[in-house]
Design a protein around this motif. Sequence first.
Motif, short mmCIF file in Angstrom:
data_model
loop_
_atom_site.label_atom_id
_atom_site.label_comp_id
_atom_site.label_asym_id
_atom_site.label_seq_id
_atom_site.Cartn_x
_atom_site.Cartn_y
_atom_site.Cartn_z
N ARG A 1 5.18 26.67 -24.34
CA ARG A 1 5.65 26.83 -25.46
C ARG A 1 7.54 26.57 -24.77
NH1 ARG A 1 4.11 31.35 -29.11
NH2 ARG A 1 4.19 32.78 -27.24
N ASP B 1 13.72 34.14 -28.44
CA ASP B 1 12.67 34.38 -28.88
C ASP B 1 11.20 34.40 -28.48
OD1 ASP B 1 10.90 33.00 -30.10
OD2 ASP B 1 12.27 31.42 -31.12
N GLU C 1 8.62 33.13 -28.97
CA GLU C 1 7.69 32.74 -29.03
C GLU C 1 8.16 31.16 -27.81
OE1 GLU C 1 7.92 30.87 -32.92
OE2 GLU C 1 6.69 32.30 -34.07
#
Length: 325
Positions: A6, A65, A67
């Motif tokens: 990601r 973050d 993620e």
Amino acid sequence: MADHVRWGILGAAKFAREHMGPAIHAARRGALTALATSSADKAGGFAAFAPGLKVHDSYEALLADPEIDAVYVPLPNHLHVEWAVKALEAGKHVLVEKPLAMTAEDFAPVIAAREASGKLAAEAYMIVHHPQWKKAKALVGSGAIGKLIRVSAAFSYDNRSDGGNIRNRPDTGGGAIPDIGVYIYGATRFVTGEEPQDILSTQIERENGVDVWSHITARFPSFHYTGVVSMRMAPWQEVVFHGEGGVLRLTAPFNAGVYGEASVELQTADLQVTRWRFPGDNHYVHQVEAFNASVLDGAAYPCPLEFSRGTQEMIDMVWAKDAAR
């Protein structure tokens, strides 16, 4: 992170929007999931090809973050080291636009942060991921042109009308050698596996404190090198490896698919010509896929920081030679 990486991007740079962002989005085993920018308009350009993109209003927020697995840094040159280190310290893998640093010594904190974090850190030196350069390296290494005598490289474009461009500004680490010298110097090192012994001559023209044209000659252990880069000449790019038994030429070595079709041309001593064409290869996509494979599988990354530091060492040699004139 499961079966894909990601990605987040620090800053909505034009190059990131037009090239690296789409490449991250298109690459296998990866996904562009976040962008850090305070400009809604700029974010819209990324969301057009990456629907559902998460937008953070600061670089720090993106690095925080959980993620996000990997970060691409396309910021102005003088900010690369700072944000590469911050990304690594935040537990992110990081791909930093070239040149990663302004001196070879400045690689040290990035390498140290890489070792401390256990994450992958690399300079976005995309050309070594392109099959034309792998082919060139294999041909020279196999003796297809015999004993190598001379390497000649040139890369130019004209941006004199864009005075605000970061490449035309000394405060952002501008200049033709930091911008495109990394290509003609690094490509020579990649194909031959040799390092320069001595910079023989430098001719450098500057405007507003940045180099806009240069011609350098260098001695490598087994061959002579000559290279020209400019931000004040008509667009041109070519690299020639000239040996006792043949000549190898790359006609679109650095902006394959944009400047022209990537091809490798071999002319032997009897004037027979063989040409290999690579019309469908995108080196930015190949680069991201190699990065993803390294992160997910532990595969060796083709362009480690140590290689990139070697190119910067050659640039440092050029600066030192010019200063001593």
